[in-house]
Motif scaffolding. Structure first.
Motif, PDB file in Angstrom:
ATOM      1  N   GLU A  50      34.768  15.143  11.816  1.00  0.00           N
ATOM      2  CA  GLU A  50      35.975  15.965  11.914  1.00  0.00           C
ATOM      3  C   GLU A  50      36.495  16.025  13.352  1.00  0.00           C
ATOM      4  OE1 GLU A  50      33.239  16.704  10.337  1.00  0.00           O
ATOM      5  OE2 GLU A  50      33.931  16.809   8.253  1.00  0.00           O
ATOM      6  N   TRP A  51      35.611  15.829  14.307  1.00  0.00           N
ATOM      7  CA  TRP A  51      36.012  15.894  15.719  1.00  0.00           C
ATOM      8  C   TRP A  51      36.395  14.510  16.207  1.00  0.00           C
ATOM      9  CZ3 TRP A  51      37.575  19.876  18.251  1.00  0.00           C
ATOM     10  CH2 TRP A  51      37.672  19.851  19.643  1.00  0.00           C
TER      11      TRP A  51
ATOM     12  N   TRP B 282      39.428  22.269   8.892  1.00  0.00           N
ATOM     13  CA  TRP B 282      38.953  22.027  10.256  1.00  0.00           C
ATOM     14  C   TRP B 282      39.980  22.441  11.304  1.00  0.00           C
ATOM     15  CZ3 TRP B 282      34.470  21.355  12.567  1.00  0.00           C
ATOM     16  CH2 TRP B 282      34.485  21.000  13.917  1.00  0.00           C
TER      17      TRP B 282
ATOM     18  N   SER C 224      31.313  20.379   7.591  1.00  0.00           N
ATOM     19  CA  SER C 224      31.463  18.982   7.993  1.00  0.00           C
ATOM     20  C   SER C 224      30.943  18.029   6.929  1.00  0.00           C
ATOM     21  CB  SER C 224      30.698  18.751   9.298  1.00  0.00           C
ATOM     22  OG  SER C 224      30.643  17.375   9.570  1.00  0.00           O
ATOM     23  N   LYS C 225      31.545  16.868   6.891  1.00  0.00           N
ATOM     24  CA  LYS C 225      31.076  15.815   5.978  1.00  0.00           C
ATOM     25  C   LYS C 225      29.846  15.115   6.540  1.00  0.00           C
ATOM     26  CE  LYS C 225      35.664  14.548   4.237  1.00  0.00           C
ATOM     27  NZ  LYS C 225      36.448  15.134   5.362  1.00  0.00           N
TER      28      LYS C 225
END
Ligand code: H79
Length: 446
Positions: free
Chosen positions: A222-223, A189, A175-176
């Protein structure tokens, strides 16, 4: 006859999938009430945070982490290859599912939510899509979720799973986010979501039949809310009566945990380490620790007292929520003794007073002053005034007994003496000999 065009067929598939979506998401109020009934009536659940982080137990290279113990991989910057050693050392030979479930049952717990997978990615069941699980990566080689599920079923407790969306071990899930971990060249992802996260959830739902899936780690960029809605849909289609927390999507408002917008995905709000102010129109559950960590931390002895835990349960029940109280078992497989003792105290109290907690309804006027909380029976016939501080006499203005009816204390046979004042309030004389510690319930016909 002319063959139907591909476009036409695609449109059909699309429309029928919309139809399926409608059928589970747009449920009537009655259907929703029926689905949520067991959970609402349960009121008291046990949260279990257990995994490889119990091995370091909050200590890395001789240094005690300042943070919650299950975050140690991230907060102490432990490389994946090094963290994997904890997994190889995770061998909880003293684990006894029946003993844990008995501890829960005796405490008055109605459902258990255990970490099938926390952020570190280690899985407590026999997962077919990874070797990073209890059967292949650890020496224990016993399916912990299977043993607990079976023990729960026998005891009449609902088994539920906490499952982290964020995953520090899957390269595709990098994740970023600030705490996203790892350094993979090409994280993907959607590949993680479709070929790892979802298949794992299928395993959990199909093989263990959980009552709730409790998501977390949804805050990473990402979510997204559409992914959350899709996942919710996916799970409810597979198991229509499943209950899912609001961290399946992005609707949660900070640690207060309630939804920030109207159509947020999920069935209930998730306040963390706090209890909401007043009552709410939607379902909610406060998750809280007994000390200051979720996963076991050897140096954390900052235990809340049994009185505090019982008062929290009363406060939450009076406000119409659920209490998800956490324990963090050791790497040997034991629930810490301090937690066991507190759970036993709660069970002792609930055995006498559970009638005023489970399956009750809340009132807008859920309290009076600081030492008096109210609930009512589901049929509205009885009111319960829960007294948090013992005095010779207790005055109650916001809950009125029907004229001439008795006021009883749960656990005491004889009706209590009381007088009605001109403003309609009652003054109740507390019995000399009290049936329990910490709080006392006055029951009246309304
Ligand atoms: O599973 C339990 C926690 O591990 C998880 N949710 C509960 C149920 C949790 N996620 N976030 N938090 C708890 C609180 C946020 C902590 C953070 Fe931090 C502040 C993340 C980053 C900064 C604490 C401090 C963890 C790392 C540093």
């Amino acid at each position: 006859m002319k063959k139907p065009s591909l476009l036409f067929l695609l449109a059909l598939v699309f429309l029928s999938s919309l139809q399926a979506q409608k059928s589970v998401v747009q449920e009537t109020k009655a259907a929703r009430d029926a689905r949520m009934a067991w959970w609402r009536n349960a009121t008291f659940g046990l949260f279990i945070h257990w995994g490889a982080y119990a091995v370091p137990a909050g200590v890395y290279k001789g240094k005690v982490t300042k943070e919650i113990a299950e975050w140690i991989m991230e907060t102490e910057n432990i490389p994946t290859s090094e963290y994997e050693q904890y997994v190889r050392d995770f061998n909880p030979t003293k684990f006894d599912a029946k003993a844990w479930v008995k501890t829960a049952k005796d405490a008055g717990i109605k459902y258990i939510v255990i970490t099938s997978k926390h952020h570190d990615g280690f899985c407590l069941w026999d997962s077919k899509v990874t070797n990073y699980d209890i059967m292949e990566a650890s020496p224990f080689k016993r399916d912990i979720l299977r043993e607990l599920t079976d023990a729960c079923k026998e005891a009449g407790i609902r088994m539920c799973f906490y499952h982290s969306i964020m995953d520090w071990h899957q390269p595709d899930a990098e994740s970023k986010a600030e705490y996203g971990h790892q350094n993979t060249p090409n994280p993907d992802w959607s590949r993680y979501r479709e070929t790892y996260l979802k298949p794992q959830l299928v395993e959990l739902v199909k093989n263990y039949d959980p009552g709730v899936i409790w998501f977390d780690g949804e805050w990473i960029p990402e979510w997204t809310e559409p992914q959350g809605k899709d996942l919710y849909q996916f799970l409810r289609t597979m198991k229509p009566d499943l209950i899912v927390n609001n961290r399946v999507g992005k609707g949660r408002k900070g640690m207060s945990g309630m939804n920030a917008y109207e159509d947020a995905a999920g069935d209930f709000g998730t306040p963390e380490q706090e209890i909401i102010e007043g009552t709410a129109d939607s379902d909610w559950e406060s998750c809280m620790t007994m000390n200051d960590t979720w996963g076991f931390k050897q140096n954390d002895t900052n235990w809340k007292s049994s009185a505090t835990l019982i008062h929290n349960l009363i406060d939450i029940a009076a406000k119409g929520g659920n209490y998800l109280l956490n324990v963090g078992p050791t790497a040997e497989g034991l629930i810490p003794q301090a937690s066991v003792e507190r759970l036993a105290d709660m069970g002792k109290w609930l055995k006498i007073n559970g009638e005023a907690i489970y399956a009750t309804h809340s009132l807008k006027q859920y309290k009076e002053g600081n030492d008096l909380k109210f609930t009512t029976s589901a049929d509205g016939k009885h009111g319960y005034a829960i007294v948090l501080k013992n005095e010779k006499e207790v005055k109650i203005s916001n809950l009125k007994p029907r004229k001439g009816s008795a006021i009883k204390m749960l656990g005491v046979a004889k009706a209590l003496k009381y007088r009605t004042q001109t403003d309609g309030s009652v003054v109740v004389t507390m019995p000399e000999k009290l049936p329990c510690d910490h709080a006392w319930v006055l029951k009246m016909v309304m």
